[in-house]
Design an enzyme around this catalytic site. Sequence first.
Site, PDB file in Angstrom:
ATOM      1  CG  ASN A 129      16.777  32.330  28.000  1.00  0.00           C
ATOM      2  OD1 ASN A 129      17.572  31.758  27.319  1.00  0.00           O
ATOM      3  ND2 ASN A 129      16.072  33.322  26.922  1.00  0.00           N
ATOM      4  CD1 TRP A 130      21.059  30.340  32.756  1.00  0.00           C
ATOM      5  CD2 TRP A 130      22.858  28.931  32.468  1.00  0.00           C
ATOM      6  NE1 TRP A 130      21.174  29.593  33.944  1.00  0.00           N
ATOM      7  CE2 TRP A 130      22.277  28.715  33.913  1.00  0.00           C
ATOM      8  CE3 TRP A 130      23.749  28.042  31.910  1.00  0.00           C
ATOM      9  CZ2 TRP A 130      22.936  27.734  34.705  1.00  0.00           C
ATOM     10  CZ3 TRP A 130      24.487  27.055  32.672  1.00  0.00           C
ATOM     11  CH2 TRP A 130      23.658  27.076  34.141  1.00  0.00           C
ATOM     12  CE  LYS A 131      17.951  36.265  26.913  1.00  0.00           C
ATOM     13  NZ  LYS A 131      17.759  37.688  26.324  1.00  0.00           N
ATOM     14  CG  HIS A 189      13.950  34.201  23.334  1.00  0.00           C
ATOM     15  ND1 HIS A 189      14.600  35.328  22.792  1.00  0.00           N
ATOM     16  CD2 HIS A 189      13.755  34.445  24.534  1.00  0.00           C
ATOM     17  CE1 HIS A 189      14.932  36.304  23.884  1.00  0.00           C
ATOM     18  NE2 HIS A 189      14.317  35.682  24.622  1.00  0.00           N
ATOM     19  CD  GLU A 207      17.728  37.378  22.533  1.00  0.00           C
ATOM     20  OE1 GLU A 207      17.962  36.101  22.958  1.00  0.00           O
ATOM     21  OE2 GLU A 207      17.418  38.045  23.656  1.00  0.00           O
ATOM     22  CD  GLU A 263      11.072  36.795  27.502  1.00  0.00           C
ATOM     23  OE1 GLU A 263      11.703  36.501  28.322  1.00  0.00           O
ATOM     24  OE2 GLU A 263      11.580  36.309  26.167  1.00  0.00           O
ATOM     25  N   GLY A 284      16.838  42.583  27.785  1.00  0.00           N
ATOM     26  CA  GLY A 284      18.178  42.889  27.831  1.00  0.00           C
ATOM     27  C   GLY A 284      18.445  44.653  27.849  1.00  0.00           C
ATOM     28  CB  SER A 335      14.880  44.309  31.997  1.00  0.00           C
ATOM     29  OG  SER A 335      15.753  44.325  30.932  1.00  0.00           O
ATOM     30  N   GLY A 388      16.491  36.571  32.118  1.00  0.00           N
ATOM     31  CA  GLY A 388      17.610  36.549  31.204  1.00  0.00           C
ATOM     32  C   GLY A 388      19.095  36.752  32.138  1.00  0.00           C
ATOM     33  N   GLY A 389      19.451  37.900  31.884  1.00  0.00           N
ATOM     34  CA  GLY A 389      20.528  38.333  32.474  1.00  0.00           C
ATOM     35  C   GLY A 389      20.786  38.276  33.830  1.00  0.00           C
TER      36      GLY A 389
HETATM   37  P1  PGA Z   1      16.757  39.882  30.007  1.00  0.00           P
HETATM   38  O1  PGA Z   1      16.122  38.377  29.170  1.00  0.00           O
HETATM   39  O2  PGA Z   1      16.141  39.358  31.430  1.00  0.00           O
HETATM   40  O3  PGA Z   1      17.978  39.653  30.214  1.00  0.00           O
HETATM   41  O4  PGA Z   1      15.784  40.820  29.502  1.00  0.00           O
HETATM   42  C1  PGA Z   1      14.888  37.971  29.080  1.00  0.00           C
HETATM   43  C2  PGA Z   1      14.882  36.829  28.075  1.00  0.00           C
HETATM   44  O5  PGA Z   1      15.240  37.237  26.903  1.00  0.00           O
HETATM   45  O6  PGA Z   1      14.277  35.851  28.172  1.00  0.00           O
END
Ligand code: PGA
Length: 258
Positions: A14-16, A102, A104, A174, A180, A218, A239-240
């Site tokens: 997930n590149w966000k 998600h 967010e 998640e 994050g 994470s 994500g990251g």
């Molecule tokens: P993260 O994000 O690996 O940076 O914690 C995961 C996500 O939100 O899908």
Amino acid sequence: MQRQEARKPLVVGNWKMNGTLGSNEPLLAALRAGLDAALLAGVDVAVLPPYPYLPQVSAWLGETGVSWGAQDVAGHADGAYTGEVSAAMLRDLGCRWVTVGHSERRALLGETSEQVAVKADRTLQAGLLPIACVGETLADREQGLTESVIAAQIAPLARLASVGAPGQLVIAYEPVWAIGTGRTASPEQAQAVHAFIRGRLSAAGFDAASLRILYGGSVKAASAPALFAMPDIDGGLIGGASLIADEFIAICRSAASA
Ligand code: PGA
């Protein structure tokens, strides 16, 4: 307990809201080189760039066996919804996956679990595969509310069992406190929630043996092996670490060998 043969591991990046045409190129080149057919025999891999970069991703990864998708989708089929992107448009761009719900988007944009289920339904109707995200906040966990919060989030998704979704819905667990933050749920904490989700959706009519449940929050190359060793963790939503080719490929290798 062994993971069922029916559940090939899945790792999704997930590149966000990150990247540029220029900065995506070395990442995509590295993924194309590192995610070879031998690796992909043991793990399904997908990346979710921001919408504008879907054609770029398809140009780079089109022949590789790596699939791609979107981070969100409209809850409507088409029409006067300025700024929205429909599932049919995503299918046009070769997408296979769509994440819905998600945390967010739930937190920042107020998406409800009902809206998330509608988006998952639209995704399925367009012939794409939804990855529905669920997860509790730190306050929920500390108050012992993890299971009731997750149960409420997956309840509207349960009705998808009656529209032909078994085998097609993917869940991503998640924990909000792990996204994050550098703080990963322990493999045992994650396993407990994954088993709970599988039990709930099985009771709702899903084929528990084929339902893939990803862990996200994470995940790094170093933490992935212990997470993926758990019987109900079928891969990861990353994500990251998905923006760093070596990390992401190492995570994919862990999933393939779990
Ligand atoms: P993260 O994000 O690996 O940076 O914690 C995961 C996500 O939100 O899908």
